[in-house]
Design a protein around this motif. Structure first.
Motif, mmCIF file in Angstrom:
data_model
loop_
_atom_site.group_PDB
_atom_site.id
_atom_site.type_symbol
_atom_site.label_atom_id
_atom_site.label_comp_id
_atom_site.label_asym_id
_atom_site.label_seq_id
_atom_site.Cartn_x
_atom_site.Cartn_y
_atom_site.Cartn_z
ATOM 1 N N GLY A 158 0.976 -1.097 0.133
ATOM 2 C CA GLY A 158 -0.095 -0.042 0.161
ATOM 3 C C GLY A 158 0.682 1.160 -0.011
ATOM 4 O O GLY A 158 0.312 2.223 0.289
ATOM 5 N N PHE A 159 2.096 1.077 -0.413
ATOM 6 C CA PHE A 159 2.868 2.508 -0.245
ATOM 7 C C PHE A 159 4.019 2.309 -1.606
ATOM 8 O O PHE A 159 3.934 1.125 -2.263
ATOM 9 N N GLN A 204 9.676 12.286 -4.685
ATOM 10 C CA GLN A 204 9.076 11.862 -5.544
ATOM 11 C C GLN A 204 9.341 10.228 -5.428
ATOM 12 O O GLN A 204 10.523 9.657 -5.271
ATOM 13 N N GLN A 205 8.252 9.525 -5.330
ATOM 14 C CA GLN A 205 8.424 7.941 -5.158
ATOM 15 C C GLN A 205 8.265 7.242 -6.535
ATOM 16 O O GLN A 205 7.671 7.629 -7.334
ATOM 17 N N LEU A 206 8.569 6.136 -6.512
ATOM 18 C CA LEU A 206 8.170 5.373 -7.419
ATOM 19 C C LEU A 206 7.123 4.315 -7.417
ATOM 20 O O LEU A 206 6.837 3.843 -6.425
ATOM 21 N N ASP A 207 6.257 3.976 -8.759
ATOM 22 C CA ASP A 207 5.199 3.147 -8.761
ATOM 23 C C ASP A 207 5.576 1.860 -7.986
ATOM 24 O O ASP A 207 6.525 1.010 -8.723
ATOM 25 N N ASN A 208 4.766 0.914 -7.067
ATOM 26 C CA ASN A 208 5.274 -0.432 -6.897
ATOM 27 C C ASN A 208 4.563 -1.256 -7.738
ATOM 28 O O ASN A 208 4.888 -2.303 -7.687
ATOM 29 N N LEU A 209 3.366 -0.893 -8.515
ATOM 30 C CA LEU A 209 2.853 -2.035 -9.685
ATOM 31 C C LEU A 209 2.666 -3.033 -8.553
ATOM 32 O O LEU A 209 2.681 -4.381 -9.409
ATOM 33 N N GLY A 210 2.164 -2.944 -7.471
ATOM 34 C CA GLY A 210 1.797 -4.444 -6.830
ATOM 35 C C GLY A 210 0.394 -5.056 -7.059
ATOM 36 O O GLY A 210 -0.086 -6.036 -6.724
ATOM 37 N N ASP A 211 -0.233 -4.436 -7.934
ATOM 38 C CA ASP A 211 -1.740 -4.954 -8.246
ATOM 39 C C ASP A 211 -1.752 -5.726 -9.454
ATOM 40 O O ASP A 211 -2.789 -6.189 -9.822
ATOM 41 N N ARG A 212 -0.530 -6.423 -9.797
ATOM 42 C CA ARG A 212 -0.569 -7.391 -11.045
ATOM 43 C C ARG A 212 0.806 -8.296 -10.882
ATOM 44 O O ARG A 212 1.674 -7.933 -10.385
ATOM 45 N N LEU A 213 0.620 -9.301 -11.606
ATOM 46 C CA LEU A 213 1.837 -10.139 -11.948
ATOM 47 C C LEU A 213 2.776 -9.270 -12.744
ATOM 48 O O LEU A 213 2.303 -8.856 -13.785
ATOM 49 N N MET A 214 4.111 -9.915 -12.601
ATOM 50 C CA MET A 214 4.987 -9.098 -13.266
ATOM 51 C C MET A 214 5.409 -9.889 -14.635
ATOM 52 O O MET A 214 5.005 -10.992 -14.641
ATOM 53 N N THR A 226 6.331 -17.134 -11.815
ATOM 54 C CA THR A 226 5.888 -15.764 -11.738
ATOM 55 C C THR A 226 6.092 -15.136 -10.464
ATOM 56 O O THR A 226 6.759 -15.674 -9.599
ATOM 57 N N ASN A 227 6.063 -13.903 -10.530
ATOM 58 C CA ASN A 227 6.084 -13.025 -9.239
ATOM 59 C C ASN A 227 5.277 -11.759 -9.408
ATOM 60 O O ASN A 227 4.791 -11.203 -10.186
ATOM 61 N N HIS A 228 5.202 -11.320 -8.047
ATOM 62 C CA HIS A 228 4.790 -9.864 -7.827
ATOM 63 C C HIS A 228 5.208 -9.199 -6.900
ATOM 64 O O HIS A 228 5.629 -9.750 -5.789
ATOM 65 N N THR A 229 4.819 -7.832 -6.480
ATOM 66 C CA THR A 229 5.514 -7.034 -5.502
ATOM 67 C C THR A 229 4.314 -7.140 -4.279
ATOM 68 O O THR A 229 3.043 -7.060 -4.370
ATOM 69 N N VAL A 230 4.968 -7.398 -2.813
ATOM 70 C CA VAL A 230 4.041 -7.386 -1.770
ATOM 71 C C VAL A 230 4.530 -6.586 -0.721
ATOM 72 O O VAL A 230 5.642 -6.201 -0.766
ATOM 73 N N ASP A 231 3.905 -6.410 0.378
ATOM 74 C CA ASP A 231 4.167 -5.802 1.588
ATOM 75 C C ASP A 231 4.997 -6.707 2.449
ATOM 76 O O ASP A 231 4.439 -7.828 2.895
ATOM 77 N N ALA A 232 6.417 -6.738 2.273
ATOM 78 C CA ALA A 232 7.142 -7.785 3.456
ATOM 79 C C ALA A 232 7.554 -7.069 4.748
ATOM 80 O O ALA A 232 8.629 -7.365 5.032
ATOM 81 N N SER A 257 18.216 9.365 -9.027
ATOM 82 C CA SER A 257 17.051 9.272 -8.897
ATOM 83 C C SER A 257 16.053 9.850 -10.307
ATOM 84 O O SER A 257 16.505 10.608 -10.750
ATOM 85 N N GLN A 258 14.670 9.355 -10.184
ATOM 86 C CA GLN A 258 13.757 9.749 -11.350
ATOM 87 C C GLN A 258 12.983 10.506 -10.444
ATOM 88 O O GLN A 258 12.034 10.210 -9.607
ATOM 89 N N THR A 259 12.954 11.771 -11.172
ATOM 90 C CA THR A 259 11.803 12.827 -10.288
ATOM 91 C C THR A 259 10.480 13.196 -11.105
ATOM 92 O O THR A 259 9.808 13.839 -10.668
ATOM 93 N N HIS A 260 10.365 12.559 -12.261
ATOM 94 C CA HIS A 260 9.061 12.512 -12.917
ATOM 95 C C HIS A 260 7.998 12.194 -12.133
ATOM 96 O O HIS A 260 7.868 11.339 -11.403
ATOM 97 N N SER A 261 6.832 13.134 -12.409
ATOM 98 C CA SER A 261 5.805 13.130 -11.297
ATOM 99 C C SER A 261 5.110 11.559 -11.526
ATOM 100 O O SER A 261 4.282 11.010 -10.745
ATOM 101 N N ALA A 262 5.149 10.849 -12.927
ATOM 102 C CA ALA A 262 4.527 9.802 -13.138
ATOM 103 C C ALA A 262 4.921 8.532 -12.054
ATOM 104 O O ALA A 262 4.152 7.544 -11.779
ATOM 105 N N GLY A 263 6.125 8.634 -11.932
ATOM 106 C CA GLY A 263 6.729 7.622 -10.991
ATOM 107 C C GLY A 263 6.574 6.328 -11.476
ATOM 108 O O GLY A 263 7.076 5.156 -10.515
ATOM 109 N N ARG A 264 6.481 6.222 -12.694
ATOM 110 C CA ARG A 264 6.626 4.682 -13.482
ATOM 111 C C ARG A 264 8.012 4.334 -13.476
ATOM 112 O O ARG A 264 8.774 5.091 -14.024
#
Length: 536
Positions: A47-48, A57-67, A83-89, A181-188
């Motif tokens: 959730g972060f 500026q933070q980067l999108d975690n894209l945790g809502d899908r399989l990678m 396969t894998n995906h990103t979770v809160d560890a 670091s990447q400072t673009h607001s899209a965060g992707r």
């Protein structure tokens, strides 16, 4: 998967069958529903987003899908999906990974799973992963890593097929450390990373994703890295070959020794070499040849079913001259006709001293240690090592003399006794015995003076000295008689001049030998007459 009404977190698998001849027979799942519902270990959705150094500026975690990607493999008796995906560890992003199996004719089921958030609680976020299996069943995962103090970087981890299930026991490696670091607001970030297996050897993993060198809006760069679990390469072989040439003119260097981590071969007359059947991997290859500086090339990769070409151009070493005299060291002090066996890495030779004065001259090369073994019949051999520094050179060359002592047999010319050898008064006479008519050497001729004898011998190991060579001790001083005899020749006597403790040279020529005729048979017929005469 509670939002789909499952009792616990669940992996859903749809099987897609395509009938290209009759597309109406194609199916996707079971009436659109998944073919398999496979429970997985519960996890906390992330959730972060991902922090970076020096920026809010933070980067999108894209945790809502399989990678990317869902890798499928056919191992013959079973199939796999990873396969894998990103979770809160635990207040940081981690990579949840899965490996499911399906036996031939069976159903998909969970084989192993786990969450990777580092080997230690280092506070780093790991996300944007990609997972794959190699042909041996080893699993690897590549991913990005970042925190408020570590720039987004690229790392990987993995497990061997026999490691405990659910673990990534092979540790974490880094492909590149980011420095911005990447400072673009899209965060992707890195949509999407990819871990693939090289189809050539089915063992090497290739991973590609994003990184940044300098902080900015979106100055991203792509990095491609590879790594291999060595156990996967067992049984896979390739070849290493090339050519060794002289750096002073390009001529081939024959007889050069090529070693690759314990494997050895030698270059042929054209300078070419081949090492076949090497296990695939990286090798440190060293080439050495007499008269040249050795050369080493690290990290020479040998690939499956390929020939890696690694050529070498060798730099010649500087030649030097080594001279000396070999003498008797037991009291006579005369020069000796001696054999010198010379060796160095990649080199061996045999030379002889000049029989007139006991001197020798060798052309050697700097930077090598030579072993010289000096031997003369009746004397104790002497062995020494000689090193000519490539830094300190003597322009006039090096001098190395030897003084040999007679051995306990006291059979060296000019000595008597047993155990303790006593010098006799007289000198050494050397020379050759030849046929007076043809000039051919008369091997086996016997020379004698006052009870001292010698035999004329062949000299097959010394191309500079003719056969029929002898060394005779002659007693006394001044004019002395020497008799020479050989089968088929009359005995002759010559007079030589002797200096005590010195050497002299005299060749003997034997006159034509006695005629001997032995026909296979001889016959005559005697008639009733008083005599019979035949001419032979």
């Amino acid at each position: 998967s509670s939002w789909l009404g499952d009792a616990s977190d669940t992996m859903r698998i749809w099987e897609f069958h395509v009938d290209w001849n009759n597309t109406s027979n194609s199916t996707f799942g079971i009436n659109g529903l998944p073919n398999y519902l496979i429970p997985v270990d519960n996890f906390t959705p992330i959730g972060f987003n991902i922090p970076q150094p020096g920026t809010g500026q933070q980067l999108d975690n894209l945790g809502d899908r399989l990678m990317h990607r869902l890798q499928f493999r056919n191992f013959g008796s079973y199939f796999t999906l990873v396969t894998n995906h990103t979770v809160d560890a635990g207040s940081r992003a981690g990579v949840r990974w899965y490996e499911v199996h399906k036996p031939v004719g069976g159903s998909w089921s969970m084989y192993q799973q786990g969450t990777y958030a580092g080997d230690t609680a280092d506070g780093l976020h790991r996300w944007m992963g990609s997972a794959a299996l190699d042909s041996a069943g080893n699993l690897a995962i590549g991913y990005s890593v970042s925190s408020s103090s570590v720039y987004p970087s690229i790392r990987y981890t993995g497990r061997l097929v026999n490691d405990p299930l659910g673990t990534l026991a092979q540790g974490e490696g880094e492909i590149i450390a980011g420095s911005g670091s990447q400072t673009h607001s899209a965060g992707r970030w890195g949509d999407y990373s990819m871990l693939g297996v090289d189809p050539y050897n089915d063992c090497t993993f290739w991973f590609t994703t994003e990184y940044i060198q300098n902080t900015g809006s979106a100055p991203w760069q792509t990095r491609i890295g590879s790594f291999t679990f060595p156990s996967c390469l067992t049984g896979l072989t390739g070849n290493l070959g090339g050519r060794v040439t002289d750096g002073g003119g390009g001529a081939p260097v024959s007889g050069a020794q090529i070693t690759a981590d314990g494997y050895t071969t030698f270059s042929d007359a054209t300078g070419r070499y081949t090492l076949e059947g090497l296990p695939v991997g990286a090798y440190t290859v060293t080439v050495s040849a007499y008269g040249y500086y050795s050369q080493t090339v690290p990290n020479v990769d040998v690939f499956f079913n390929q020939t890696t070409v690694q050529n070498f151009v060798l730099t010649p070493t500087a030649p030097i001259s080594l001279t000396g005299t070999i003498r008797d060291g037991s009291g006579q002090n005369w020069p000796l006709y001696a054999r010198i066996d010379l060796s160095a890495p990649g080199y061996a030779d045999t030379v002889f001293t000049n029989p007139h004065d006991g001197t020798y001259t060798l052309t050697l090369h700097t930077g090598l240690t030579y072993t010289l073994q000096v031997s003369v019949p009746g004397y104790t051999p002497q062995t020494t090592q000689f090193y000519a520094s490539p830094v300190v050179r003597q322009l006039a060359g090096y001098v190395l003399d030897f003084n040999l002592t007679v051995d306990s047999t006291c059979t060296a010319p000019g000595y008597t006794g047993s155990g303790t050898c006593t010098p006799q008064s007289g000198g050494l006479l050397r020379g050759n015995v030849r046929d007076q008519n043809s000039g051919a050497p008369v091997n086996g001729a016997t020379l004698s003076n006052a009870g001292n004898t010698a035999t004329a011998q062949t000299t097959p190991d010394d191309p500079m000295l003719d056969d029929g060579f002898y060394t005779l001790f002659v007693s006394g001083s001044g004019a002395q008689p020497v008799s020479v005899s050989a089968p088929g020749y009359p005995t002759i006597t010559g007079t030589v001049s002797i200096t005590p403790g010195g050497t002299a040279w005299h060749d003997f020529l034997l006159p034509s030998g006695q005629l001997a005729y032995a026909p296979a048979n001889f016959s005559a017929t005697l008639n009733p007459t008083p005599t019979l005469t035949r001419t032979l």
